[in-house]
Design an enzyme around this catalytic site. Structure first.
Site, short mmCIF file in Angstrom:
data_model
loop_
_atom_site.label_atom_id
_atom_site.label_comp_id
_atom_site.label_asym_id
_atom_site.label_seq_id
_atom_site.Cartn_x
_atom_site.Cartn_y
_atom_site.Cartn_z
N CYS A 1 -13.21 61.84 5.57
CA CYS A 1 -13.68 63.22 5.77
C CYS A 1 -15.18 63.12 5.85
CB CYS A 1 -13.27 64.14 4.61
SG CYS A 1 -14.04 65.78 4.74
N CYS B 1 -16.90 66.37 3.75
CA CYS B 1 -16.92 66.40 2.28
C CYS B 1 -15.89 65.43 1.73
CB CYS B 1 -16.73 67.82 1.76
SG CYS B 1 -15.34 68.72 2.45
N SER B 2 -14.67 65.92 1.49
CA SER B 2 -13.69 65.08 0.79
C SER B 2 -12.28 65.53 1.10
CB SER B 2 -13.93 65.18 -0.71
OG SER B 2 -13.85 66.55 -1.09
N CYS B 3 -12.04 66.17 2.25
CA CYS B 3 -10.70 66.66 2.57
C CYS B 3 -9.74 65.47 2.57
CB CYS B 3 -10.70 67.35 3.93
SG CYS B 3 -11.74 68.83 3.95
#
Lengths: 206, 118
Positions: A108, A111-113
């Site tokens: 991602c 961010c951090s999906c």
């Protein structure tokens, strides 16, 4: 000091971030947007029920059952729901099947999906700036850092996750696993193999 | 199993679990969407990286906290000053709470003095 040894010394002190989180939480509780019991339930779910073992069962089933593999390819969300997995972070799951010609890697960049229902919460390195940028710019270098060398000629396809669409890699079933049960197969599917930064091997069986 | 996979705690500290659960609960409640959350979080992460922040992802939950606060402010559900004051109150409440008892906002001495305690 109370002298009770089950109490930590810092029980009565909040760090700035602890106080800030409490503030945000109590504000939302006071406004009626969240229920403290619901927050506890969410934490418990992510600490105990959701994790990469879910994804490993999906992969093992896809390896064992060609019809299931087809359904997983066609509609990842529906196929993982067959095993009881779904919900927040899994509204649209796409399964990326590795082939001899193509290896898949997920990231991602924003961010951090991450596909929570099948992989749990991401490891720290998945959220780090070097991984998020290098997975796109130099995926082969990233794989080398993880000790993975792909056969020459196998392409790498990088999938950039978003809030809406999240990916899980279905690795190639390793040689030497003929006749294995789904449980035995699931045991050799690591979290990183489903991110694309590792390859499963029959030797991983304990 | 690959590195750092076995035995890794999901959350390093309880407050990380709390901020994560709060962000999820507010999405479940429809206060903001998953995409709004990703955009807000991405902006904080990019801002911290541009400011020379740490490079290993270990500050992730600090960024979550900032993203949530800014998103709630943007939605008109919080103010920076309000969160500051409430956080200070929680910090005082913690200091004033005897060991082994739950830390309650009502334990803040200033809140008691102001007659806000129940």
């Amino acid at each position: 000091m109370s002298g009770h040894d089950h109490h930590h010394d810092h029980d009565n002190h909040f760090t700035p971030i602890e106080a800030r989180v409490r503030a945000l939480e109590s504000l939302m509780v006071a406004k009626g947007y969240v229920d403290p019991a619901a927050l506890d339930a969410i934490v418990e779910t992510y600490e105990t029920k959701i994790g990469p073992r879910n994804g490993a069962r999906v992969v093992a089933k896809a390896w064992s059952d060609p019809d299931y593999a087809q359904r997983l390819k066609a509609d990842g969300t529906a196929a993982v729901a067959e095993l009881g997995y779904g919900g927040r972070g899994g509204e649209h799951i796409v399964a990326c099947f590795n082939t001899p010609e193509e290896h898949n890697l997920i990231v991602c960049t924003l961010c951090s999906c991450y596909p929570w229902p099948v992989l749990g919460l991401p490891p720290v390195w998945y959220k780090s700036p070097p991984y998020r940028s290098r997975a796109v710019l130099d995926p082969r270098g990233v794989l080398a850092d993880f000790g993975v060398t792909l056969p020459e000629g196998q392409r790498i396809r990088v999938w950039d996750s978003t809030a809406e669409t999240r990916f899980i890699v279905v690795p190639l079933r390793p040689a030497g696993t003929q006749g294995w049960s789904e449980e035995a197969l699931a045991a050799i599917v690591s979290r990183d193999a489903m991110i694309g930064t590792a390859l499963p091997s029959a030797e991983a069986r304990r | 199993m690959s590195r750092a996979e076995a035995g890794d705690p999901v959350f390093a500290e309880p407050w990380q679990a709390q901020i994560f659960a709060l962000a999820v609960a507010l999405q479940n409640r429809g206060v903001f969407s998953a995409d709004e959350w990703a955009q807000a979080l991405g902006a904080e992460i990019a801002g911290a990286a541009a400011a020379g922040g740490c490079d290993d992802g270990s500050d992730y939950y600090e960024r979550c906290c900032e993203a949530l606060e800014h998103l709630l402010i943007a939605k008109g559900l919080a103010s920076h000053e309000g969160v500051d004051a409430l956080a200070a109150s929680w910090a005082r409440a913690a200091e004033a709470t005897p060991h082994g008892q739950p830390i309650l906002l009502e334990n803040d001495p200033e809140r008691r003095r102001a007659g806000q305690a129940p």
